[in-house]
Motif scaffolding. Structure first.
Motif, PDB file in Angstrom:
ATOM      1  N   LEU A   1       0.966  -1.116  -0.025  1.00  0.00           N
ATOM      2  CA  LEU A   1      -0.016   0.065   0.132  1.00  0.00           C
ATOM      3  C   LEU A   1       0.806   1.301   0.067  1.00  0.00           C
ATOM      4  O   LEU A   1       1.937   1.459   0.632  1.00  0.00           O
ATOM      5  CB  LEU A   1      -0.600  -0.007   1.257  1.00  0.00           C
ATOM      6  N   TRP A   2       0.605   2.220  -0.729  1.00  0.00           N
ATOM      7  CA  TRP A   2       1.103   3.466  -1.078  1.00  0.00           C
ATOM      8  C   TRP A   2       1.163   4.056   0.263  1.00  0.00           C
ATOM      9  O   TRP A   2      -0.011   4.405   0.902  1.00  0.00           O
ATOM     10  CB  TRP A   2       0.600   4.268  -2.102  1.00  0.00           C
ATOM     11  N   HIS A   3       2.286   4.456   1.002  1.00  0.00           N
ATOM     12  CA  HIS A   3       2.468   5.230   2.186  1.00  0.00           C
ATOM     13  C   HIS A   3       1.480   4.405   3.317  1.00  0.00           C
ATOM     14  O   HIS A   3       0.817   5.258   3.806  1.00  0.00           O
ATOM     15  CB  HIS A   3       2.085   6.849   2.145  1.00  0.00           C
ATOM     16  N   ARG A   4       1.656   3.201   3.210  1.00  0.00           N
ATOM     17  CA  ARG A   4       1.111   2.588   4.246  1.00  0.00           C
ATOM     18  C   ARG A   4       0.990   2.974   5.528  1.00  0.00           C
ATOM     19  O   ARG A   4      -0.045   2.944   6.370  1.00  0.00           O
ATOM     20  CB  ARG A   4       1.590   0.974   4.160  1.00  0.00           C
ATOM     21  N   LYS A   5       2.126   3.082   6.251  1.00  0.00           N
ATOM     22  CA  LYS A   5       2.214   3.679   7.655  1.00  0.00           C
ATOM     23  C   LYS A   5       1.451   4.897   7.802  1.00  0.00           C
ATOM     24  O   LYS A   5       0.684   4.873   8.669  1.00  0.00           O
ATOM     25  CB  LYS A   5       3.549   4.028   7.802  1.00  0.00           C
TER      26      LYS A   5
ATOM     27  N   CYS B   1      -0.914   5.948   6.131  1.00  0.00           N
ATOM     28  CA  CYS B   1      -2.485   5.890   5.948  1.00  0.00           C
ATOM     29  C   CYS B   1      -3.078   4.986   7.126  1.00  0.00           C
ATOM     30  O   CYS B   1      -4.194   5.571   7.776  1.00  0.00           O
ATOM     31  CB  CYS B   1      -2.650   4.848   4.558  1.00  0.00           C
ATOM     32  N   TYR B   2      -2.289   4.258   7.991  1.00  0.00           N
ATOM     33  CA  TYR B   2      -2.856   3.376   8.991  1.00  0.00           C
ATOM     34  C   TYR B   2      -2.726   4.412   9.982  1.00  0.00           C
ATOM     35  O   TYR B   2      -3.837   4.579  10.814  1.00  0.00           O
ATOM     36  CB  TYR B   2      -1.778   2.447   9.338  1.00  0.00           C
TER      37      TYR B   2
END
Lengths: 312, 349
Positions: A119-123, A125-126
């Motif tokens: 996922l793009w920029h996962r951290k 987004c989370y």
């Protein structure tokens, strides 16, 4: 399962060893205390029920305590004729079903998305989602926000509020991570896109956790009443809960309405029912779905708590 | 409990990321370029298509927007606290008053009196609840002493039911049992004693904290015990057997085996109780609120509701809400840290 039960049995003393007279006394006290508390938890519902089916005059005078007298079920059909109650029941059912489905779908999709490493920029987004758990701006700013969106007196609000729950999202994410990626990878090889993988693989695999989330959400939706009071002031979108609350608060007004024969059914006939009858019957109608599904969903309730408590 | 687990979950989640990152050089077999390749998930792949990670992001974008609108956008509403907002007008047409609403809370005597009252009620009820939240633990310990499994299960199932009914229903039950003109208790008492003066147990403002605590306990006790029960079932049975061989009685086993196993969980829940000292919630109290019992029932949350939504004092109640949020956030941070430190020290969780 069998074995586990046997293990549990050993916790109490006296199974392996002898039971002293003190143990017996303690046992009796424990049994009685728990019995009384269980009775206190169960009896009010029984009391509501027997009062809703007993002779209305006796109910009005508070004569029904332990056994129903003059049993009849007319109150249930009569109550449904009182303006608004049928409609409120329908609204309650719709908001529960639609709200739960939307919540489970969106939240589980979010949980799946968060579990994907690519996922793009996962951290970011989370965190963007998680922060909302701690971000409490207070009632009034939230109200102003809803108002500026034009959702006051708008039933869409019932099903649209809280469709992504951060807490449940974490549950799904953890669950997806725990089942491993091999199945999904085989689907990737077969050329499946994200939508297919989510609907065909993740959703079926996550059934246990989704069931728990759905049950809790459905109970929450069914039981909600403050949102009607805050956001639906014009009285057109009453749910069973808010309508019951209204009748409880205006018990005397309701009694007067009934006395004057103001409450008419669709045929223009006076509905013959006492205020207490309305109260008991409506309360029981409102609580009945919960009691009905409870024995069946009981395991999900327990499982749901343990998902939250043990997984961390 | 929610926050507690979530904090843990989050920690777990980050660990997961770190582990993956460590794996990157191994799987790539090009360990040297990894530091340069900071941007792990680009928008486009090498051949100019949308990268899968970015496609996934786009799929979730509507939900991110939704979250922005419903969770982040309300932050803008905080500005109402700094204006003298009169409902029909636009906010921009109203006077900007700066911190006047905040200073009013402490300087205006009438305001001050109200604030002291609602803070006292909030803290009173919360502290009462926190001080007594060992009850579910004891409930679970003694429940597990019931040897007839069917009876135990039955008790557990029945006592959990009230947790799943709404506060409106609970109020309706309370009304049926305790109200002055309709209540069962008054009916019974007046049947026994002809001179009985009907008492309005619900409206009566005395002992309100305890009454509300009792309703909360009636609703939540069985449910609150589930966590403890499952902890007890997780205790190694050999401990009990060994203790029996050593001649330990029932209460000794409860005292020296069961209780120590539950205490860490209890302390975590206790600490988290402090995080919620200032947030009572509205659902429960609004149902039981009457004009008679407001004096002892109204908490900060309910006060904000009554003043804001009820009477239209939006600006003032927003200001109260801001102060409450800040205090709560501080408490939450402290409680989170304390419980985290405690959990790590114990190593049980």
């Amino acid at each position: 399962m069998k074995k586990k039960k046997k293990d549990l049995d050993m916790i109490s003393s006296g199974v392996n060893g002898k039971r002293s007279p003190g143990d017996v006394v303690a046992d009796v006290i424990i049994y009685i205390v728990f019995g009384l508390f269980a009775f206190a938890c169960f009896w009010p519902f029984y009391y509501l029920f027997i009062n809703s089916i007993s002779n209305n005059d006796l109910v009005e005078n508070g004569r029904i305590l332990f056994t129903p007298v003059g049993v009849h079920f007319d109150n249930y059909s009569r109550v449904m004729k009182i303006g608004g109650i049928g409609r409120a029941a329908l609204i309650s059912v719709i908001r529960t079903v639609v709200g739960t489905v939307l919540h489970v779908l969106c939240t589980s999709f979010m949980g799946y998305v968060m579990s994907r490493q690519e996922l793009w920029h996962r951290k970011f987004c989370y965190r963007y989602v998680i922060v909302t758990m701690y971000l409490s701006v207070g009632l009034i700013p939230v109200y102003m926000n809803i108002r500026s969106l034009g959702l006051i007196n708008n039933p869409i609000l019932y099903v649209i509020s809280g469709i992504v729950g951060p807490y449940n999202m974490i549950l799904v994410k953890t669950y997806v991570e725990s089942i491993g990626q091999s199945l999904e990878e085989s689907a990737v090889i077969d050329g499946a896109g994200y939508t297919t993988r989510f609907t065909r693989i993740i959703l079926p695999l996550c059934k246990p956790v989704l069931a728990s989330i759905a049950v809790f959400r459905a109970v929450g939706e069914w039981n909600a009443y403050m949102d009607t009071i805050i956001y639906m002031p014009n009285g057109k979108w009453e749910t069973l809960q808010s309508l019951l609350f209204k009748y409880l608060n205006q018990a005397t007004a309701l009694a007067k309405m009934l006395e004057r024969g103001d409450i008419l059914d669709e045929m223009g006939q006076t509905v013959s029912i006492s205020p207490a009858g309305v109260r008991y019957t409506l309360t029981f109608i409102t609580v009945f779905p919960i009691l009905l599904v409870y024995p069946y969903f009981q395991r999900f309730f327990t499982k749901g708590i343990m998902l939250g408590a043990v997984k961390g | 409990m929610r926050n507690q687990t979530s904090a843990k979950e989050r920690k777990g989640g980050e660990d997961f990321v770190k582990k993956k990152k460590e794996n990157v050089p191994v799987t790539n077999a090009t360990g040297t370029i990894v530091p340069n390749k900071k941007k792990k998930n680009p928008i486009l792949t090498k051949d100019g298509k949308l990268a899968p990670g970015f496609r996934l992001f786009l799929m979730a974008l509507p939900l991110f927007v939704y979250i922005f609108i419903f969770a982040y956008r309300p932050v803008a509403g905080l500005r109402y606290a700094f204006y003298n907002y009169k409902p029909p007008k636009n906010l921009t047409d109203c006077d900007f008053v700066g911190f006047q609403h905040f200073t009013n809370l402490v300087t205006n005597p009438a305001m001050q009196k109200n604030i002291v009252r609602v803070v006292k009620n909030t803290l009173g009820m919360a502290l009462l609840g926190t001080a007594l939240n060992w009850i579910p633990m004891v409930f679970a310990m003694f429940l597990m002493e019931i040897r007839h499994i069917k009876y135990r299960k039955l008790v557990q199932i029945i006592t959990t039911i009230p947790n799943f009914i709404s506060w409106v229903i609970i109020y309706s039950i309370a009304f049926s049992l305790f109200s002055s003109s309709y209540g069962m208790l008054n009916n019974v008492l007046s049947a026994i004693n002809e001179n009985w003066q009907r008492v309005n147990f619900l409206g009566d403002p005395s002992h309100m904290w305890i009454k509300m605590w009792a309703w909360g306990t009636w609703k939540g006790l069985g449910y609150g015990a589930i966590v403890y029960i499952s902890t007890i079932t997780g205790i190694d049975q050999e401990l009990y057997e060994a203790a029996s061989i050593d001649g330990a009685g029932r209460f000794q086993k409860m005292r020296y085996i069961t209780l120590p196993a539950l205490i860490p969980l209890y302390i975590v829940l206790f600490v988290m109780g402090f995080a919620n000292l200032f947030s009572s919630g509205v659902d429960k109290l609004y149902a039981f609120q009457t004009s008679l019992n407001r004096e002892t029932l109204e908490t900060i949350d309910l006060y904000i509701f009554n003043q804001g939504i009820g009477s239209g004092n939006f600006s003032m109640s927003t200001a109260v809400g801001i102060v409450q949020s800040i205090v709560s956030l501080v408490l939450l941070t402290v409680a989170n840290n304390v419980s985290k430190r405690f959990r790590e020290g114990q190593g049980v969780f």
